[in-house]
Design a protein around this motif. Structure first.
Motif, short mmCIF file in Angstrom:
data_model
loop_
_atom_site.label_atom_id
_atom_site.label_comp_id
_atom_site.label_asym_id
_atom_site.label_seq_id
_atom_site.Cartn_x
_atom_site.Cartn_y
_atom_site.Cartn_z
N GLN A 176 -4.58 1.45 9.43
CA GLN A 176 -3.47 2.35 9.80
C GLN A 176 -2.31 1.52 10.36
OE1 GLN A 176 -1.88 3.65 12.76
NE2 GLN A 176 -0.80 5.01 11.33
N TYR A 177 -2.62 0.61 11.24
CA TYR A 177 -1.58 -0.20 11.87
C TYR A 177 -0.86 -1.08 10.86
CZ TYR A 177 0.71 -3.45 15.08
OH TYR A 177 1.64 -4.20 15.75
N PHE A 178 -1.61 -1.81 10.04
CA PHE A 178 -0.97 -2.79 9.15
C PHE A 178 -0.41 -2.16 7.87
CE2 PHE A 178 -3.69 -5.67 11.71
CZ PHE A 178 -2.65 -6.38 12.29
N THR A 179 -0.69 -0.90 7.65
CA THR A 179 -0.05 -0.23 6.51
C THR A 179 1.38 0.14 6.88
OG1 THR A 179 -2.13 0.58 5.61
CG2 THR A 179 -0.15 1.78 4.98
N GLY A 180 1.60 0.42 8.17
CA GLY A 180 2.96 0.77 8.58
C GLY A 180 3.34 2.14 8.05
N SER A 181 4.61 2.44 7.87
CA SER A 181 5.68 1.54 8.29
C SER A 181 5.72 1.44 9.82
CB SER A 181 7.02 2.06 7.78
OG SER A 181 7.33 3.29 8.41
N ARG A 229 0.84 -1.19 0.00
CA ARG A 229 0.00 0.00 0.00
C ARG A 229 0.88 1.25 0.00
NH1 ARG A 229 -3.65 2.57 4.31
NH2 ARG A 229 -5.08 3.86 3.06
N ARG A 230 2.04 1.16 0.61
CA ARG A 230 2.98 2.30 0.60
C ARG A 230 3.75 2.37 -0.71
NH1 ARG A 230 4.79 -0.23 5.16
NH2 ARG A 230 6.99 0.04 4.58
N MET A 231 3.57 1.37 -1.57
CA MET A 231 4.21 1.30 -2.89
C MET A 231 5.73 1.39 -2.81
SD MET A 231 1.72 0.82 -5.09
CE MET A 231 1.78 1.51 -6.76
N THR A 264 10.50 -2.55 -3.33
CA THR A 264 10.47 -4.01 -3.22
C THR A 264 9.54 -4.38 -2.07
OG1 THR A 264 12.31 -4.14 -1.67
CG2 THR A 264 12.86 -4.28 -4.02
N ILE A 265 8.98 -5.58 -2.16
CA ILE A 265 7.95 -6.01 -1.21
C ILE A 265 8.36 -7.35 -0.59
CG2 ILE A 265 5.48 -6.62 -0.97
CD1 ILE A 265 5.87 -3.70 -1.85
N GLY A 266 8.28 -7.42 0.73
CA GLY A 266 8.58 -8.68 1.42
C GLY A 266 7.42 -9.64 1.35
N ASP A 267 6.26 -9.22 1.83
CA ASP A 267 5.05 -10.02 1.65
C ASP A 267 3.87 -9.09 1.46
OD1 ASP A 267 4.25 -9.09 4.14
OD2 ASP A 267 4.64 -10.98 5.18
P1 DGT Z 1 7.60 -5.87 3.88
O1 DGT Z 1 6.53 -6.88 3.97
O2 DGT Z 1 8.89 -6.33 4.47
O3 DGT Z 1 7.78 -5.33 2.50
O4 DGT Z 1 7.18 -4.61 4.80
P2 DGT Z 1 5.82 -4.32 5.57
O5 DGT Z 1 5.87 -2.90 5.98
O6 DGT Z 1 4.65 -4.73 4.75
O7 DGT Z 1 5.97 -5.20 6.88
P3 DGT Z 1 5.15 -6.45 7.43
O8 DGT Z 1 4.51 -7.23 6.36
O9 DGT Z 1 6.10 -7.17 8.33
O10 DGT Z 1 4.04 -5.81 8.37
C1 DGT Z 1 2.99 -5.04 7.85
C2 DGT Z 1 2.75 -3.85 8.72
O11 DGT Z 1 2.31 -4.26 10.01
C3 DGT Z 1 3.99 -3.03 8.99
O12 DGT Z 1 4.25 -2.10 7.96
C4 DGT Z 1 3.61 -2.35 10.28
C5 DGT Z 1 2.79 -3.38 11.00
N1 DGT Z 1 3.66 -4.11 11.94
C6 DGT Z 1 4.10 -5.36 11.81
N2 DGT Z 1 4.84 -5.71 12.87
C7 DGT Z 1 4.88 -4.65 13.68
C8 DGT Z 1 5.47 -4.37 14.94
O13 DGT Z 1 6.16 -5.19 15.53
N3 DGT Z 1 5.27 -3.14 15.45
C9 DGT Z 1 4.52 -2.22 14.80
N4 DGT Z 1 4.35 -1.02 15.32
N5 DGT Z 1 3.97 -2.44 13.64
C10 DGT Z 1 4.13 -3.64 13.08
#
Ligand code: DGT
Ligand code: CA
Ligand code: CA
Length: 571
Positions: free
Chosen positions: A255-260, A188-190, A193-196
């Motif tokens: 909001q939470y799962f969009t991160g970062s 969603r943040r575009m 590279t994407i992990g999952d």
């Molecule tokens: P990726 O998958 O490595 O490209 O990066 P993200 O940002 O998609 O990371 P991911 O899939 O591990 O987790 C998705 C979102 O969930 C992340 O952007 C923020 C939230 N999140 C995951 N784990 C934590 C955490 O331990 N603390 C906080 N505050 N947020 C978290």
């Protein structure tokens, strides 16, 4: 579309056969077919269904059968068998950028090197230079390649995740139990590279949603299945996480799962300072635990006294502070783009005629299209001789006569030679509607030399745009060591637009460079570097990078109407 997936498997088979020392022509058939499928403008699944696979160059009866098996089952027995015949460490070594089957076979046969770790050791001990065709430079290149591989391990390019994610969303939309649905996480943040892939849904019946989720046809295996979170792995090895929450928590969970993560940590701190508690379930009163908001993301930002922050900005790079001051930029939007400047036609190494590209892009809603074919020295990319340039300009005039409310601009992607001079004379450069200058070979130079080369090129008065300024290929080639601040300064002085190349392997300039350029007042041009019609859809990744670089509509040439483009280019 499974085109890239099928092409990748065929490329891997070619490498494996090379490794096995198979006869040359068999290998070549797989590569030829892989290349043809990569730039095919049709969905390979449709071609297969209509029994037209053999129309693809390089695809005979046997290969057509294999491709069909791959599309239907997501797997290919021949490929699986081949992989088993070769030590798995050697296969991993093939993933190191710049290391082909020939070299892998040589280090295996002569040094007994079977894993990446052993290869690293052998390079460090200077053992490779004892082999024919290897030298100290090869060793250094391999070490750099290993580093690059480790950095991107387990991540995929944005477009791969985007296509997978959108297809999954389309499937989930058919589920009656789901109320609201969104992509979250880095996709969603575009990010480049994407992990999952993360997906969020709201529902009163999460178990039914999870049942439906794991039934998706591209799922390879289920990692875990619960009523709030389920994770699966797709056939292309990409992981997808689905979370299901209640309607009232959809905004806070999004909001939470969009991160970062870094953005979230800061947000939670701000909430606490104001007497709240923020988590994936909502915004709560810190003392009484009373639910305050959580249905929509906007409510949360606003309740905390912040402007809404677009997902592409959520990296904790100062966006929260700017949102507090209500000073966030109004980002360029995905539908602001009125044309593309970096398109290759079949006059050089593209696959389509100018006429076809014009018709297609007009039907897409563009107002103009810039055709930028390669220049004369770039023989591998069928660069245009000076005589051909004159012919091409005539062709563009002919096409333009047939078009209403649309214009083809005739440009070039002119090669920058190692000394910073250009591949066409000024007399020829003057003939084009626009000129991109770009580096295409001799990448190994010092920071000073490369900066001098690039700045000299854009100082030429005929150059309008600088193509893919750092020449990086994500996961395969490091960016040049350029003095970016100096390049930006010279670009500003000379009114040169810096390209954000939207090709997913490039995304060059990147988000941080774009932001630096904007702060210094330089302008940008978006180009897809399309070599086929499907590549033209890469534009959205360029816009995403611009947004992540805080760019506004006015910073990007492609958002201007044709009249203003022409006025700029005629200066
Ligand atoms: P990726 O998958 O490595 O490209 O990066 P993200 O940002 O998609 O990371 P991911 O899939 O591990 O987790 C998705 C979102 O969930 C992340 O952007 C923020 C939230 N999140 C995951 N784990 C934590 C955490 O331990 N603390 C906080 N505050 N947020 C978290
Ligand atoms: Ca993720
Ligand atoms: Ca995740």
């Amino acid at each position: 579309m499974k085109n890239q997936f099928v092409a990748d498997v065929l490329y891997q088979i070619a490498d494996l056969l090379d490794l096995k020392g198979e006869i040359f022509f068999k290998t070549r058939a797989y590569r030829t077919a892989a290349q043809a499928i990569e730039v095919l403008d049709e969905d390979i699944e449709v071609v297969a269904k209509e029994g037209r696979l053999r129309e693809i160059p390089g695809v005979g009866e046997a290969l057509a059968k294999k491709i069909k098996e791959l599309i239907d089952t997501g797997k290919l027995e021949y490929f699986e068998k081949l992989k088993k015949e070769i030590p798995v460490g050697l296969l991993n070594m093939l993933k190191i950028p710049g290391l082909g089957p020939k070299k892998v076979a040589a280090v295996y046969q002569h040094l007994g090197v079977k894993t990446i770790e052993q290869l690293r050791q052998a390079c460090l001990e200077g053992k490779l230079r004892t082999l024919d065709g290897f030298g100290e430079t090869t060793e250094n290149n391999i070490l750099r390649g290993i580093q690059l591989l480790e950095k991107t391990r387990g991540r995929v390019l944005l477009n791969v995740a985007y296509e997978d994610g959108m297809k999954y969303i389309d499937y989930l939309k058919q589920c009656n139990e789901i109320q609201r649905l969104s992509i979250a996480g880095s996709l969603r943040r575009m990010k480049e590279t994407i992990g999952d892939i993360d997906i969020l849904a709201s529902s009163d019946n999460p178990d039914k949603v999870m049942d439906y989720f794991v039934e998706y046809s591209d799922v390879q295996r289920v990692l875990l299945k619960g009523s709030t979170k389920t994770s699966v792995v797709l056939k292309d090895d990409l992981q997808v996480d689905l979370r299901v929450v209640k309607e009232e928590s959809f905004g806070s969970a999004l909001q939470y799962f969009t991160g970062s993560k870094e953005h979230n940590v800061k947000m939670r701190g701000i909430a606490i300072k104001q007497g709240f508690k923020l988590n994936e379930y909502g915004l709560f009163d810190k003392e009484t635990n009373e639910y305050i908001v959580g249905k929509d993301e906007k409510e949360i930002y606003n309740k905390l006294g912040l402007m809404y922050i677009e997902p592409e900005l959520r990296e904790n790079r100062g966006e929260i502070e700017m949102a507090e001051k209500h000073k966030l930029p109004k980002l360029i939007m995905y539908n602001d783009v009125k044309g593309d400047f970096h398109v290759h036609s079949n006059w050089s190494d593209g696959s389509e005629s100018i006429q076809t590209i014009a018709e297609y892009t007009q039907s897409k809603g563009y107002e103009y299209i810039g055709i930028a074919d390669h220049s004369q020295s770039l023989k591998v990319a069928r660069g245009l001789s000076e005589e051909k340039v004159v012919k091409k300009i005539k062709e563009v005039e002919k096409v333009n006569k047939k078009l209403l409310d649309f214009k083809v601009l005739c440009g070039t992607e002119c090669d920058i030679k190692p000394d910073g001079s250009l591949d066409y004379s000024d007399k020829v450069l003057k003939l084009f509607d626009f000129v991109y200058a770009g580096v295409h070979s001799t990448f190994k130079m010092t920071r000073e030399e490369m900066t001098k080369r690039v700045t000299k090129a854009i100082e030429n008065e005929h150059v309008d745009f600088l193509a893919h300024p750092t020449c990086r290929l994500i996961g395969r080639r490091e960016p040049f060591d350029l003095d970016m601040e100096q390049v930006i300064d010279v670009a500003k002085e000379t009114n040169t637009f810096l390209e954000i190349n939207a090709f997913p392997d490039r995304l060059d300039l990147n988000d941080l460079h774009a932001r630096l350029g904007k702060e210094k007042g330089v302008k940008f041009v978006l180009g897809t570097d399309a070599h086929s019609l499907t590549h033209l859809d890469f534009m959205q990744y360029g816009v995403a990078t611009a947004r992540r670089g805080w760019l506004e509509k006015k910073d990007v040439l492609n958002t201007y109407p044709l009249k203003e483009i022409e006025r700029f280019l005629s200066r």
